[in-house]
Design a protein around this motif. Structure first.
Motif, PDB file in Angstrom:
ATOM      1  N   ALA A 176      38.532  42.624  42.787  1.00  0.00           N
ATOM      2  CA  ALA A 176      38.911  42.731  44.143  1.00  0.00           C
ATOM      3  C   ALA A 176      40.107  43.499  44.103  1.00  0.00           C
ATOM      4  CB  ALA A 176      38.897  41.300  44.710  1.00  0.00           C
ATOM      5  N   ALA A 177      40.907  43.052  43.319  1.00  0.00           N
ATOM      6  CA  ALA A 177      42.283  43.714  43.611  1.00  0.00           C
ATOM      7  C   ALA A 177      42.080  45.476  42.961  1.00  0.00           C
ATOM      8  CB  ALA A 177      43.151  43.325  42.327  1.00  0.00           C
TER       9      ALA A 177
ATOM     10  N   GLU B 175      39.265  39.581  50.877  1.00  0.00           N
ATOM     11  CA  GLU B 175      38.747  38.824  49.719  1.00  0.00           C
ATOM     12  C   GLU B 175      39.738  38.578  48.701  1.00  0.00           C
ATOM     13  OE1 GLU B 175      35.529  38.325  49.715  1.00  0.00           O
ATOM     14  OE2 GLU B 175      35.107  37.557  47.825  1.00  0.00           O
ATOM     15  N   LEU B 176      40.673  38.958  48.452  1.00  0.00           N
ATOM     16  CA  LEU B 176      41.788  38.584  47.452  1.00  0.00           C
ATOM     17  C   LEU B 176      42.438  37.307  47.762  1.00  0.00           C
ATOM     18  CD1 LEU B 176      43.641  41.396  46.188  1.00  0.00           C
ATOM     19  CD2 LEU B 176      42.334  39.927  44.910  1.00  0.00           C
ATOM     20  N   SER B 177      42.624  37.232  49.180  1.00  0.00           N
ATOM     21  CA  SER B 177      43.415  36.099  49.815  1.00  0.00           C
ATOM     22  C   SER B 177      42.492  34.875  49.405  1.00  0.00           C
ATOM     23  CB  SER B 177      43.649  36.370  51.348  1.00  0.00           C
ATOM     24  OG  SER B 177      43.749  35.030  51.810  1.00  0.00           O
TER      25      SER B 177
ATOM     26  N   ASP C 143      49.222  42.181  42.419  1.00  0.00           N
ATOM     27  CA  ASP C 143      49.695  41.832  41.246  1.00  0.00           C
ATOM     28  C   ASP C 143      49.815  40.668  40.707  1.00  0.00           C
ATOM     29  OD1 ASP C 143      51.126  44.242  41.779  1.00  0.00           O
ATOM     30  OD2 ASP C 143      52.856  43.614  42.775  1.00  0.00           O
ATOM     31  N   SER C 144      49.539  39.560  41.507  1.00  0.00           N
ATOM     32  CA  SER C 144      49.557  38.195  41.161  1.00  0.00           C
ATOM     33  C   SER C 144      48.632  37.896  40.016  1.00  0.00           C
ATOM     34  CB  SER C 144      49.590  37.315  42.115  1.00  0.00           C
ATOM     35  OG  SER C 144      48.482  37.233  43.063  1.00  0.00           O
ATOM     36  N   TRP C 145      47.575  38.528  40.082  1.00  0.00           N
ATOM     37  CA  TRP C 145      46.309  38.352  39.365  1.00  0.00           C
ATOM     38  C   TRP C 145      46.642  38.275  37.923  1.00  0.00           C
ATOM     39  CZ3 TRP C 145      42.299  35.617  40.981  1.00  0.00           C
ATOM     40  CH2 TRP C 145      42.101  35.369  42.411  1.00  0.00           C
ATOM     41  N   ARG C 146      47.456  39.111  37.261  1.00  0.00           N
ATOM     42  CA  ARG C 146      47.942  39.033  35.988  1.00  0.00           C
ATOM     43  C   ARG C 146      48.440  37.676  35.458  1.00  0.00           C
ATOM     44  NH1 ARG C 146      47.639  44.712  35.969  1.00  0.00           N
ATOM     45  NH2 ARG C 146      48.806  45.288  37.850  1.00  0.00           N
TER      46      ARG C 146
END
Lengths: 225, 225
Positions: free
Chosen positions: B126-127, B134-136, B180-183
């Motif tokens: 999604a990112a 969707e990310l939220s 960014d936060s998904w890493r």
DNA sequence: GAAACCTCGATTGGATACAATCGCCGCTCC
DNA sequence: GGAGCGGCGATTGTATCCAATCGAGGTTTC
């Protein structure tokens, strides 16, 4: 079955809209409804002298507060907390209350400080007289007022819910600390009154830590057989 | 008034018992109902295609969760959080989530780890596509699963409620961090998978800290007049 | 004799109908 | 003209009634 159950605990004739939630919550904390027990709507309706509708709303509230658990068409039952979960309650409180108290030292109003001092007085009197149940209520009440003084609705709400749940889960262990803790309460209120954020935070942290070790239940050692 | 409001957001014909709460909560987070706005029962009933009874129960739940505030006979309205209160949300989360993640590293089940990894994959996809809304949702979902893996109903409940409320209050600022936060999420899940409590706690603490500074809103400087 | 099916009672979920209360509007009175 | 008051509409709170669903017990069948 015992017919006693049919007598409403909150024996008032008129009940304000939010009174049912409070009555049930209070009874939960007092251990009237035991963990794991299923609460049928009709029985509760009869017990509290209202119809099923307000009961259902109250139960939904208490479910959201974490006292009850429900499954569709399977009814609502009182939550059973494991020992691990019970200990987590104390740990979470150890994190939250110092924060709340620190905020309270910054944002408190004169009226709030007044109520705190009054509660401390009442608490010390009740401690003298050894009125343990009253002490428990006053304790919760004081922590609530401090939380409210933090100025943060959310923080206040969390701390209050937590406080209630701790009073509920540790009802048996509570009297062990009930009397002593009021000296600490007085100090905490004093720090908040003076606006000393760091000291308030520190005192509450120690207060909670002491409670934590006092409340820690003798865990029934996992017997193999 | 705009007639658009009458169209149910959750357009399904059948609604499961708990679906109304979720639908309203989702709409709250998405900003459909604005802070301060009063929610009349009949309007909500029409909007979600049910009667007033389930609406009232849902509203009671959401009130207990802290999204709404009610006064007897004065109706229910969406809470208005001050900037101070909004910041406190982040601070409380900074305290709670590391604790929850640490617990999760100890008590997680294989199935939970599986779901976490799946959510991380979905989140990264999604990112890539830039699907912010969707990310939220995925973000909230992941934090929920981690909280649930802590094994503490209460802790999980608190973190989830907090997470939802943060997604709500910081809806505008959220996209700034969303990609960014998904890493970091991947690393956190890895630490939990390996059962490394300290590392999980540490990573989450940093994760939250980064979010905290990213979300921090430009406070409208208190203009004297 | 055991397992699957079915029927029935109990309970929850929902909708409609009615009573209680509040806020707003106009009016009256000072 | 302004403040207090009374009536009225709107909305919430509650009760009663009906539908949907689940669990238990009995019965049938293999």
């Amino acid at each position: 079955m015992e017919d006693e159950g049919a007598r409403p605990s909150a024996g008032r004739g008129r009940v304000s809209p939010q009174a049912v939630v409070r009555a049930i919550r209070e009874d939960l904390i007092r251990g009237v409804h035991r963990p794991g027990q299923r609460l049928t709507e009709e029985t509760m309706a009869a017990r509290y002298g209202v119809s099923r509708v307000p009961v259902r709303e109250a139960l939904r509230s208490l479910e959201a507060e974490g006292f009850l658990v429900s499954r569709p068409y399977a009814g609502i039952a009182v939550v059973e907390l494991s020992d691990d979960e019970a200990e987590d309650l104390l740990e979470v409180r150890a994190l939250l209350e110092p924060l709340g108290a620190g905020r309270a030292a910054l944002r408190r109003t004169a009226e709030q400080v007044g109520r705190m001092k009054e509660l401390v007085s009442l608490g010390m009197e009740a401690a003298e007289d050894g009125r343990l149940e009253e002490l428990s209520r006053l304790n919760s009440r004081l922590h609530e007022v401090i939380a409210a003084a933090s100025g943060s609705r959310t923080l206040s709400q969390l701390v209050t819910q937590l406080s209630d749940k701790i009073a509920w889960v540790y009802a048996a262990e509570l009297p062990r600390r009930a009397t002593d803790s009021w000296r600490e309460h007085a100090e905490i209120v004093s720090a908040i009154d003076e606006g000393d954020q760091d000291r308030a935070r520190e005192l509450v942290a120690r207060h909670i830590a002491l409670a934590q070790s006092a409340y820690r239940r003798r865990r029934p050692e996992p017997e193999g057989g």
